[in-house]
Each structure stands twice: as C-alpha cells, then as structure tokens.
Design a protein around this motif. Structure first.
Motif, mmCIF file in Angstrom:
data_model
loop_
_atom_site.group_PDB
_atom_site.id
_atom_site.type_symbol
_atom_site.label_atom_id
_atom_site.label_comp_id
_atom_site.label_asym_id
_atom_site.label_seq_id
_atom_site.Cartn_x
_atom_site.Cartn_y
_atom_site.Cartn_z
ATOM 1 N N LEU A 188 0.824 -1.205 0.000
ATOM 2 C CA LEU A 188 0.000 0.000 0.000
ATOM 3 C C LEU A 188 0.859 1.256 0.000
ATOM 4 C CD1 LEU A 188 -2.936 0.856 0.010
ATOM 5 C CD2 LEU A 188 -2.903 0.843 2.510
ATOM 6 N N SER A 189 1.947 1.233 0.772
ATOM 7 C CA SER A 189 2.854 2.378 0.826
ATOM 8 C C SER A 189 3.486 2.644 -0.533
ATOM 9 C CB SER A 189 3.937 2.132 1.875
ATOM 10 O OG SER A 189 4.864 3.197 1.881
ATOM 11 N N MET A 190 3.924 1.572 -1.212
ATOM 12 C CA MET A 190 4.542 1.731 -2.530
ATOM 13 C C MET A 190 3.518 2.208 -3.558
ATOM 14 S SD MET A 190 7.746 1.193 -2.366
ATOM 15 C CE MET A 190 7.983 1.200 -4.134
ATOM 16 N N ALA A 191 2.294 1.688 -3.453
ATOM 17 C CA ALA A 191 1.253 2.110 -4.383
ATOM 18 C C ALA A 191 0.943 3.598 -4.220
ATOM 19 C CB ALA A 191 -0.011 1.275 -4.168
ATOM 20 N N LYS A 192 0.925 4.073 -2.973
ATOM 21 C CA LYS A 192 0.680 5.497 -2.724
ATOM 22 C C LYS A 192 1.816 6.345 -3.288
ATOM 23 C CE LYS A 192 -2.205 4.990 1.431
ATOM 24 N NZ LYS A 192 -2.303 5.225 2.894
ATOM 25 N N LEU A 194 3.568 5.587 -5.903
ATOM 26 C CA LEU A 194 3.369 5.609 -7.352
ATOM 27 C C LEU A 194 2.297 6.626 -7.730
ATOM 28 C CD1 LEU A 194 3.847 4.534 -10.180
ATOM 29 C CD2 LEU A 194 2.261 2.656 -9.679
ATOM 30 N N VAL A 195 1.201 6.631 -6.960
ATOM 31 C CA VAL A 195 0.138 7.603 -7.216
ATOM 32 C C VAL A 195 0.675 9.027 -7.105
ATOM 33 C CG1 VAL A 195 -2.034 8.556 -6.323
ATOM 34 C CG2 VAL A 195 -1.749 6.079 -6.526
ATOM 35 N N GLU A 196 1.466 9.277 -6.062
ATOM 36 C CA GLU A 196 2.024 10.611 -5.857
ATOM 37 C C GLU A 196 2.949 11.008 -6.997
ATOM 38 O OE1 GLU A 196 2.398 14.232 -4.262
ATOM 39 O OE2 GLU A 196 1.052 12.641 -3.561
ATOM 40 N N SER A 197 3.779 10.063 -7.463
ATOM 41 C CA SER A 197 4.733 10.368 -8.528
ATOM 42 C C SER A 197 4.040 10.617 -9.864
ATOM 43 C CB SER A 197 5.749 9.228 -8.673
ATOM 44 O OG SER A 197 5.109 8.038 -9.111
ATOM 45 N N MET A 198 2.803 10.095 -10.023
ATOM 46 C CA MET A 198 2.074 10.268 -11.286
ATOM 47 C C MET A 198 0.956 11.305 -11.175
ATOM 48 S SD MET A 198 1.717 6.251 -12.435
ATOM 49 C CE MET A 198 0.838 6.658 -13.951
ATOM 50 N N SER A 199 0.897 12.032 -10.048
ATOM 51 C CA SER A 199 -0.197 12.975 -9.816
ATOM 52 C C SER A 199 0.055 14.300 -10.525
ATOM 53 C CB SER A 199 -0.373 13.211 -8.311
ATOM 54 O OG SER A 199 -0.806 12.032 -7.668
ATOM 55 N N SER A 254 7.797 0.861 -11.244
ATOM 56 C CA SER A 254 6.858 1.844 -11.773
ATOM 57 C C SER A 254 7.147 3.236 -11.241
ATOM 58 C CB SER A 254 5.419 1.442 -11.411
ATOM 59 O OG SER A 254 5.097 0.180 -11.928
ATOM 60 N N VAL A 255 7.464 3.322 -9.929
ATOM 61 C CA VAL A 255 7.805 4.612 -9.321
ATOM 62 C C VAL A 255 9.066 5.177 -9.960
ATOM 63 C CG1 VAL A 255 8.584 5.743 -7.201
ATOM 64 C CG2 VAL A 255 6.665 4.141 -7.125
ATOM 65 N N ASP A 256 10.076 4.342 -10.148
ATOM 66 C CA ASP A 256 11.333 4.788 -10.756
ATOM 67 C C ASP A 256 11.093 5.304 -12.171
ATOM 68 O OD1 ASP A 256 12.612 4.038 -8.437
ATOM 69 O OD2 ASP A 256 13.311 2.104 -9.221
ATOM 70 N N ALA A 257 10.265 4.574 -12.925
ATOM 71 C CA ALA A 257 9.981 4.994 -14.295
ATOM 72 C C ALA A 257 9.231 6.315 -14.322
ATOM 73 C CB ALA A 257 9.170 3.916 -15.014
ATOM 74 N N ALA A 258 8.252 6.474 -13.407
ATOM 75 C CA ALA A 258 7.480 7.719 -13.355
ATOM 76 C C ALA A 258 8.360 8.895 -12.978
ATOM 77 C CB ALA A 258 6.329 7.571 -12.365
ATOM 78 N N LYS A 259 9.255 8.697 -12.006
ATOM 79 C CA LYS A 259 10.162 9.774 -11.595
ATOM 80 C C LYS A 259 11.117 10.130 -12.721
ATOM 81 C CE LYS A 259 10.145 9.105 -6.577
ATOM 82 N NZ LYS A 259 10.963 8.749 -5.394
ATOM 83 N N SER A 260 11.590 9.131 -13.450
ATOM 84 C CA SER A 260 12.491 9.374 -14.564
ATOM 85 C C SER A 260 11.809 10.226 -15.620
ATOM 86 C CB SER A 260 12.953 8.041 -15.166
ATOM 87 O OG SER A 260 13.718 8.259 -16.324
ATOM 88 N N GLY A 261 10.528 9.933 -15.858
ATOM 89 C CA GLY A 261 9.779 10.695 -16.845
ATOM 90 C C GLY A 261 9.568 12.136 -16.439
ATOM 91 N N LYS A 262 9.447 12.395 -15.125
ATOM 92 C CA LYS A 262 9.204 13.765 -14.651
ATOM 93 C C LYS A 262 10.493 14.563 -14.502
ATOM 94 C CE LYS A 262 4.811 13.683 -12.185
ATOM 95 N NZ LYS A 262 4.132 13.955 -10.906
#
Length: 287
Positions: A188-192, A194-199, A254-262
């Motif tokens: 749940l913590s990791m999913a949150k 990911l949500v934050e990184s893609m918000s 997924s979090v790493d990929a989202a952060k890389s994109g931002k």
C-alpha cells in the motif's frame, strides 16, 4: 448551436426562462454498410413478418411481449395518457449536497441559456447553487419522457445532466472479491508513492483520441489515392500481462519509471514519459 427545448425552471415561486442545448457532440467518423464484393450500399426495409409488406413509419406502433408470450400493442395515443411533468417547465424538487450524487448515475448533459430580457433570476439561481455547493434535483421532460436530472453550474452556466434511475445501475457482485486478501502495508505504501509520482492537475486537452486520428489519416490517404486502400502496417498486439507475483518490486520499478519521466531531460526522459493518448475506442458496427 440550436436549442432543442424552451421553457422555464420553477425555483420556488421564482420563474427562470431558459433555452436548452445539447452540451456534447460525437466526433467519431461515420460509416455506412456496403457489399464488400462490389461496394454497393446496403439498404434495409421494414418488412412485416405476417403479411410480407414493407411498412411505413406512420403505420408502426410499439409492442411489449410479456414473459408468458402475451403481446400488447401501444399507440402514440396510449403513451400520451401516461403521467409526465409539465413539458415546458423544469420543477426543482430539492437541493442536495453535490458530492452525494454518484457519477455513475450521470447520463446526458445539456446547457441552459437565459431566455429573458434580464437574466437576473438565472444569475441568482446559478450563484446560489455555486455558493451553497448544492445540486438541484429536477424533473426534465424531453421527447415525451420525464427524467430525473441534476441541475448544477459549470463555468457560470447552468447545466442539466439527466440521471439514471437507481434500478438502472447494475449491482457489481464478483466472487473473487469476497475472500480477496487485503494488500500489505508495504504494498500500500509503494502504491501510494506511485500515485504521488504520477499525480498532476487534470487537463483534458492533453489527451487525444489516437484511434480517430489514425483512422482519419488512413481515410485521407485512401482518398488521395483515388479511393484505393493504402497498405498500412498492422500495429503489434500487446501481450497480456502475466499475473504480478512480486507487487512491491513491480511498484518500485513503476515509481522509478514515473520519476524518470518527470525529472529526466533529453530524449531519454521523453521516452520514459507515460503516454497521454486517449483510450482506443472499440471497433464500431457500421450502419
């Protein structure tokens, strides 16, 4: 736009004259059916199964077939006898907190334009709804059918959204969810994260209908080629995702990929950004 309805909102003893306009439109490319062999148009006739004759629209009535096979035929005169709200009035039934209306109930949207020399009553109702954060429940009769509808404000304009009746929404009853295990705290913590990184703030204009764009391109190329189809490479089908065993590891990637994109820059960062293309529309039947 052309108004499709004219009347007034009954807001207590206050009368608000309005014109109604359809708020949305369909941009899907339209097709007609043809014989694949020679391109001839397919035509349909309304043929009676009893006498075999072609029937004109004026001679067609509606029939209901009961479970025991009894057929009941109703005419336009029968439908006119049914109860309906005043055809040129939108009565306000009550005001409810806006967040209490489940979005799944929303059906079709209409804009309301003030239809009087002075839009003071219109502005009063719009301002009251905005400041009270309430939505008005109303009855709206269109094409001889009375619907429950929500009356709210969008960018200073009154909008009516017809609502489904509660029994028109199916119950979601899935056995697999009954005994489903709850996610772990780490998952749940990791999913949150990911949500934050893609918000981001919602900006509808950043999303495009790639299906319609590519379809129009295919048609334009065929037209430029004298109506002959152009060979277009088929898009690779996406393989079905295997069931994720290690959710935490998958979420971390997924979090790493989202952060890389931002946070990244250059072509590599652009390649990592998630696509904002709209969902592909399912193939439509041509008619």
């Amino acid at each position: 736009m052309r108004s499709i309805w004219k009347g007034s909102i009954a807001f207590g003893l206050v009368n608000v004259p309005v014109k109604v306009y359809t708020a949305t439109e369909d941009h899907d490319i339209k097709f007609h059916q043809v014989h694949g062999k020679d391109g001839g148009r397919i035509k349909y006739n309304r043929v009676c199964s009893e006498c075999g004759n072609v029937v004109q629209f004026a001679d067609i009535d509606k029939a209901y077939l009961s479970e025991d096979g009894t057929q009941v035929i109703l005419t336009d005169e029968d439908f006119d006898k049914l109860p309906a709200a005043e055809k040129h009035e939108i009565p306000v039934l009550q005001f409810v907190p806006s967040e209490q209306i489940d979005p799944i109930l929303f059906e079709k949207s209409y804009f309301l334009e003030p239809d009087s020399a002075s839009p003071k009553a219109y502005q009063l109702l719009a301002s009251t709804l905005t400041e009270s954060d309430r939505t008005a429940l109303v009855h709206f009769t269109l094409r001889q059918r009375t619907r429950l509808a929500a009356l709210r404000v969008r960018d200073g304009v009154l909008v009516i959204q017809t609502l489904l009746w509660p029994d028109e929404v199916r119950a979601a009853d899935f056995d697999k969810l009954v005994d489903a295990a709850a996610p772990s705290d780490k998952e749940l913590s990791m999913a949150k994260m990911l949500v934050e990184s893609m918000s981001e703030d919602f900006q509808p204009d950043t999303y495009t209908d790639d299906y319609q764009t590519q379809l129009q391109k295919m048609l334009d190329e065929a037209i430029a080629n004298g109506g002959q189809k152009v060979s277009v490479p088929a898009q690779a089908a996406h393989a079905a995702d295997a069931e994720v065993v290690d959710l935490v590891a998958a979420l971390q990637r997924s979090v790493d990929a989202a952060k890389s994109g931002k946070d990244g820059d250059g072509a590599e960062a652009e390649a990592e950004k998630p696509s904002k293309a709209g969902k592909r529309a399912p193939a439509r039947k041509t008619g």
